[in-house]
Design an enzyme around this catalytic site. Structure first.
Site, PDB file in Angstrom:
ATOM      1  N   ARG A   9       4.404  -3.395  -8.800  1.00  0.00           N
ATOM      2  CA  ARG A   9       4.571  -2.951  -7.414  1.00  0.00           C
ATOM      3  C   ARG A   9       3.267  -3.087  -6.650  1.00  0.00           C
ATOM      4  NH1 ARG A   9       7.754   2.733  -7.200  1.00  0.00           N
ATOM      5  NH2 ARG A   9       5.979   3.196  -5.861  1.00  0.00           N
TER       6      ARG A   9
ATOM      7  N   ARG B 298      -2.063   7.894  -3.225  1.00  0.00           N
ATOM      8  CA  ARG B 298      -0.779   8.550  -3.527  1.00  0.00           C
ATOM      9  C   ARG B 298      -1.001   9.874  -4.249  1.00  0.00           C
ATOM     10  NH1 ARG B 298       1.527   3.690  -6.499  1.00  0.00           N
ATOM     11  NH2 ARG B 298       3.343   4.907  -7.060  1.00  0.00           N
TER      12      ARG B 298
HETATM   13  P1  AMP Z   1       8.159   6.090  -4.832  1.00  0.00           P
HETATM   14  O1  AMP Z   1       9.034   4.892  -5.074  1.00  0.00           O
HETATM   15  O2  AMP Z   1       8.929   7.381  -4.915  1.00  0.00           O
HETATM   16  O3  AMP Z   1       6.918   6.067  -5.674  1.00  0.00           O
HETATM   17  O4  AMP Z   1       7.679   5.982  -3.297  1.00  0.00           O
HETATM   18  C1  AMP Z   1       6.888   4.900  -2.875  1.00  0.00           C
HETATM   19  C2  AMP Z   1       6.285   5.199  -1.517  1.00  0.00           C
HETATM   20  O5  AMP Z   1       7.341   5.374  -0.546  1.00  0.00           O
HETATM   21  C3  AMP Z   1       5.466   6.462  -1.424  1.00  0.00           C
HETATM   22  O6  AMP Z   1       4.126   6.290  -1.895  1.00  0.00           O
HETATM   23  C4  AMP Z   1       5.505   6.721   0.088  1.00  0.00           C
HETATM   24  O7  AMP Z   1       4.667   5.825   0.790  1.00  0.00           O
HETATM   25  C5  AMP Z   1       6.959   6.366   0.421  1.00  0.00           C
HETATM   26  N1  AMP Z   1       7.857   7.527   0.253  1.00  0.00           N
HETATM   27  C6  AMP Z   1       8.797   7.713  -0.715  1.00  0.00           C
HETATM   28  N2  AMP Z   1       9.434   8.875  -0.555  1.00  0.00           N
HETATM   29  C7  AMP Z   1       8.899   9.459   0.539  1.00  0.00           C
HETATM   30  C8  AMP Z   1       9.121  10.694   1.213  1.00  0.00           C
HETATM   31  N3  AMP Z   1      10.042  11.577   0.800  1.00  0.00           N
HETATM   32  N4  AMP Z   1       8.372  10.967   2.307  1.00  0.00           N
HETATM   33  C9  AMP Z   1       7.439  10.094   2.764  1.00  0.00           C
HETATM   34  N5  AMP Z   1       7.166   8.915   2.178  1.00  0.00           N
HETATM   35  C10 AMP Z   1       7.894   8.596   1.066  1.00  0.00           C
END
Ligand code: AMP
Length: 217
Positions: A161, A172
């Site tokens: 990713r 993050r």
């Molecule tokens: P993840 O796939 O859950 O690791 O999410 C990847 C990225 O998507 C995160 O680092 C944020 O930039 C964005 N993201 C995912 N979920 C949220 C959320 N609930 N609120 C804000 N940004 C989000």
């Protein structure tokens, strides 16, 4: 049953959400996956704005997230349970989810917090591989694909990713501790929080979660 999976980036909640949503017939809502799909069109300025935030490791704006959540849930029937993976990620989002659930007559049954130390985070992130087509997540050591670099589900070539690089991971983690970590107290005060040790192997974590689901009324 409506469940939230909470935890630091790469704690394994996406992999577990995939397994247990199938077993317990829940709709798996990965907000990160929903957002990544939105970034695929290079001519869509909104999608490209989201992509920039994701790649820098910043959270996407609450208003947009809530629009996506509300429109996703309104497409479901009231008897379909939801497994939220990566949402809510801030107190504001948690409070907005409470309001939305009240409006829709839904109830949040429990929040599972994946507890993983910083060493575990680095180990899991550095070996993570993802399918750009179906979003399935792998790990070169803990959860390898059957054929190297190839998605078991759809046969696409796996990728690292774009936000799994040092700079973005640090951002993050910072976002996690600033915005998401306070949710542990928020849900603990509501007696909804159940912690699980995410340093264990995948099968043991799945068993822990299944036991929690079976006991949840
Ligand atoms: P993840 O796939 O859950 O690791 O999410 C990847 C990225 O998507 C995160 O680092 C944020 O930039 C964005 N993201 C995912 N979920 C949220 C959320 N609930 N609120 C804000 N940004 C989000």
């Amino acid at each position: 049953m409506n469940i939230v999976f909470l935890g630091v980036p790469s704690c394994g909640k996406g992999t577990q959400a995939e397994f247990v949503s199938k077993k317990f017939d829940l709709v798996h809502l990965s907000v990160g996956e929903l957002l990544r799909k939105k970034t695929e069109d290079p001519c869509d300025p909104l999608g490209q704005g989201i992509k920039e935030k994701i790649n820098k490791g910043f959270l996407v704006d609450d208003t947009l997230i809530m629009q996506k959540i509300e429109s996703f849930i309104s497409g479901l029937s009231s008897d379909e349970g939801i497994l939220f993976d990566g949402f809510p990620r801030s107190l504001e989002q948690a409070k907005l989810l409470d309001v939305l659930f009240l409006k829709l007559g839904r109830k949040l049954d429990c929040v599972i917090n994946f507890e993983l130390d910083d060493r575990g985070v680095m180990e899991k992130i550095s070996g993570r591989r993802s399918c750009p087509e179906c979003g399935k997540s792998y790990h070169i050591k803990f959860n390898p694909s059957k054929i190297e670099n190839t998605c078991d589900g759809c046969g696409s070539k796996l990728i690292i990713r774009q936000d799994d690089n040092n700079e973005s991971v640090n951002a993050r983690l910072k976002a996690y501790y600033s915005f998401t970590y306070p949710l542990i107290d928020y849900y603990s005060n509501q007696n909804k929080l159940i912690g699980i040790d995410a340093n264990q192997d995948i099968e043991s974590i799945t068993k822990n979660i299944e036991n929690i689901f079976i006991k949840t009324p």
